[in-house]
Design a protein around this motif. Structure first.
Motif, mmCIF file in Angstrom:
data_model
loop_
_atom_site.group_PDB
_atom_site.id
_atom_site.type_symbol
_atom_site.label_atom_id
_atom_site.label_comp_id
_atom_site.label_asym_id
_atom_site.label_seq_id
_atom_site.Cartn_x
_atom_site.Cartn_y
_atom_site.Cartn_z
ATOM 1 N N UNK A 1 0.754 -1.102 -0.179
ATOM 2 C CA UNK A 1 -0.004 0.138 -0.147
ATOM 3 C C UNK A 1 0.822 1.331 -0.003
ATOM 4 N N UNK A 2 0.701 2.146 -0.989
ATOM 5 C CA UNK A 2 1.145 3.656 -0.831
ATOM 6 C C UNK A 2 0.378 4.538 -0.669
ATOM 7 N N UNK A 3 0.724 5.381 0.214
ATOM 8 C CA UNK A 3 -0.308 6.662 0.438
ATOM 9 C C UNK A 3 0.667 7.948 -0.022
ATOM 10 N N UNK A 4 0.337 8.918 -0.628
ATOM 11 C CA UNK A 4 0.883 10.035 -1.039
ATOM 12 C C UNK A 4 -0.081 11.222 -0.572
ATOM 13 N N UNK A 5 0.699 12.130 -0.101
ATOM 14 C CA UNK A 5 -0.012 13.474 0.563
ATOM 15 C C UNK A 5 0.672 14.654 0.059
ATOM 16 N N UNK A 6 -0.183 15.282 -0.856
ATOM 17 C CA UNK A 6 0.559 16.783 -1.247
ATOM 18 C C UNK A 6 0.167 17.758 -0.204
ATOM 19 N N UNK A 7 1.219 18.780 -0.396
ATOM 20 C CA UNK A 7 1.140 19.988 0.518
ATOM 21 C C UNK A 7 1.887 21.052 -0.157
ATOM 22 N N UNK A 8 1.430 22.513 0.328
ATOM 23 C CA UNK A 8 2.207 23.581 -0.256
ATOM 24 C C UNK A 8 1.403 24.474 -1.337
ATOM 25 N N UNK A 9 0.043 24.069 -1.267
ATOM 26 C CA UNK A 9 -0.623 24.806 -2.586
ATOM 27 C C UNK A 9 -1.092 26.070 -1.836
ATOM 28 N N UNK B 1 -4.429 15.587 -3.771
ATOM 29 C CA UNK B 1 -4.068 16.925 -4.490
ATOM 30 C C UNK B 1 -4.191 18.037 -3.613
ATOM 31 N N UNK B 2 -3.452 19.136 -4.125
ATOM 32 C CA UNK B 2 -3.601 20.293 -3.344
ATOM 33 C C UNK B 2 -4.037 21.519 -4.349
ATOM 34 N N UNK B 3 -4.649 22.366 -3.992
ATOM 35 C CA UNK B 3 -5.130 23.652 -4.864
ATOM 36 C C UNK B 3 -4.166 24.516 -5.042
ATOM 37 N N UNK B 4 -3.779 25.014 -6.175
ATOM 38 C CA UNK B 4 -2.776 25.782 -6.514
ATOM 39 C C UNK B 4 -3.706 26.943 -7.180
ATOM 40 N N UNK B 5 -3.796 28.169 -6.758
ATOM 41 C CA UNK B 5 -4.517 29.204 -7.585
ATOM 42 C C UNK B 5 -3.782 30.524 -7.785
ATOM 43 N N UNK B 6 -3.684 30.873 -9.050
ATOM 44 C CA UNK B 6 -2.848 32.233 -9.379
ATOM 45 C C UNK B 6 -3.629 33.012 -9.947
ATOM 46 N N UNK B 7 -3.461 34.310 -9.228
ATOM 47 C CA UNK B 7 -4.429 35.517 -9.412
ATOM 48 C C UNK B 7 -3.695 36.588 -10.319
ATOM 49 N N UNK B 8 -4.537 36.985 -11.147
ATOM 50 C CA UNK B 8 -3.895 37.920 -12.134
ATOM 51 C C UNK B 8 -3.855 39.301 -11.663
ATOM 52 N N UNK C 1 -4.919 24.949 -10.741
ATOM 53 C CA UNK C 1 -5.391 23.732 -10.996
ATOM 54 C C UNK C 1 -5.249 23.105 -9.556
ATOM 55 N N UNK C 2 -5.845 21.819 -9.464
ATOM 56 C CA UNK C 2 -5.431 20.936 -8.485
ATOM 57 C C UNK C 2 -4.215 20.107 -8.847
ATOM 58 N N UNK C 3 -3.291 20.054 -7.922
ATOM 59 C CA UNK C 3 -1.995 19.505 -8.334
ATOM 60 C C UNK C 3 -1.864 18.118 -7.602
ATOM 61 N N UNK C 4 -1.638 17.197 -8.310
ATOM 62 C CA UNK C 4 -1.595 15.756 -7.606
ATOM 63 C C UNK C 4 -0.153 15.025 -8.086
ATOM 64 N N UNK C 5 0.171 14.479 -6.983
ATOM 65 C CA UNK C 5 1.419 13.584 -7.391
ATOM 66 C C UNK C 5 0.969 12.178 -7.355
ATOM 67 N N UNK C 6 1.882 11.351 -8.054
ATOM 68 C CA UNK C 6 1.556 9.932 -8.549
ATOM 69 C C UNK C 6 2.875 9.157 -8.484
#
Length: 124
Positions: free
Chosen positions: A1-9, A117-124, A92-97
């Motif tokens: 079993x592998x678990x992946x947890x993203x952070x930093x968005x 996934x972790x949400x990344x939002x870039x404002x203009x 976007x939502x960024x996902x690692x795999x």
């Protein structure tokens, strides 16, 4: 079993930077390639970057080449995505795999394990 947890968005202005992390638990992290993908609102999941199991080979989507850097620390079971010169279209939502192979591959179906996934939002 592998678990992946993203952070930093988060929310960042155009031109800014963010560094994403993906912590893996379970066995055999270092034997396999890792990748980052993203899914924007109303869009299909797309490949962003991949790194081989040794870290010696990397591959990027044309849309992020020269702006994003993927890296990994096998001692910490962690893969990173440094994102610079961010654009609103990077939102976007960024996902690692984790891939099922050792070499870099930009194809989502070759990745068997995915984070939430972790949400990344870039404002203009």
């Amino acid at each position: 079993q592998v678990q992946l947890v993203e952070s930093g968005g988060g929310l960042v202005q155009a031109g800014g930077s963010l560094k994403l992390s993906c912590a893996a638990s379970g066995r055999l992290f270092s034997n396999f390639a890792m990748g980052w993908f993203r899914q924007g609102p109303g869009k299909e999941r797309e490949f962003v970057a991949a790194i081989s199991w040794t870290g010696s080979n990397t591959y990027y989507a044309d849309s992020v080449k020269g702006r994003f850097i993927i890296s990994r620390d096998n001692a910490k079971n962690t893969v990173y995505l440094q994102m610079n010169s961010l654009k609103p279209e990077d939102t976007a939502v960024y996902l690692c795999a984790r891939a099922g192979v050792a070499g870099v591959i930009p194809v989502a179906r070759e990745y068997a394990w995915w984070g939430q996934g972790t949400q990344v939002t870039v404002s203009s």
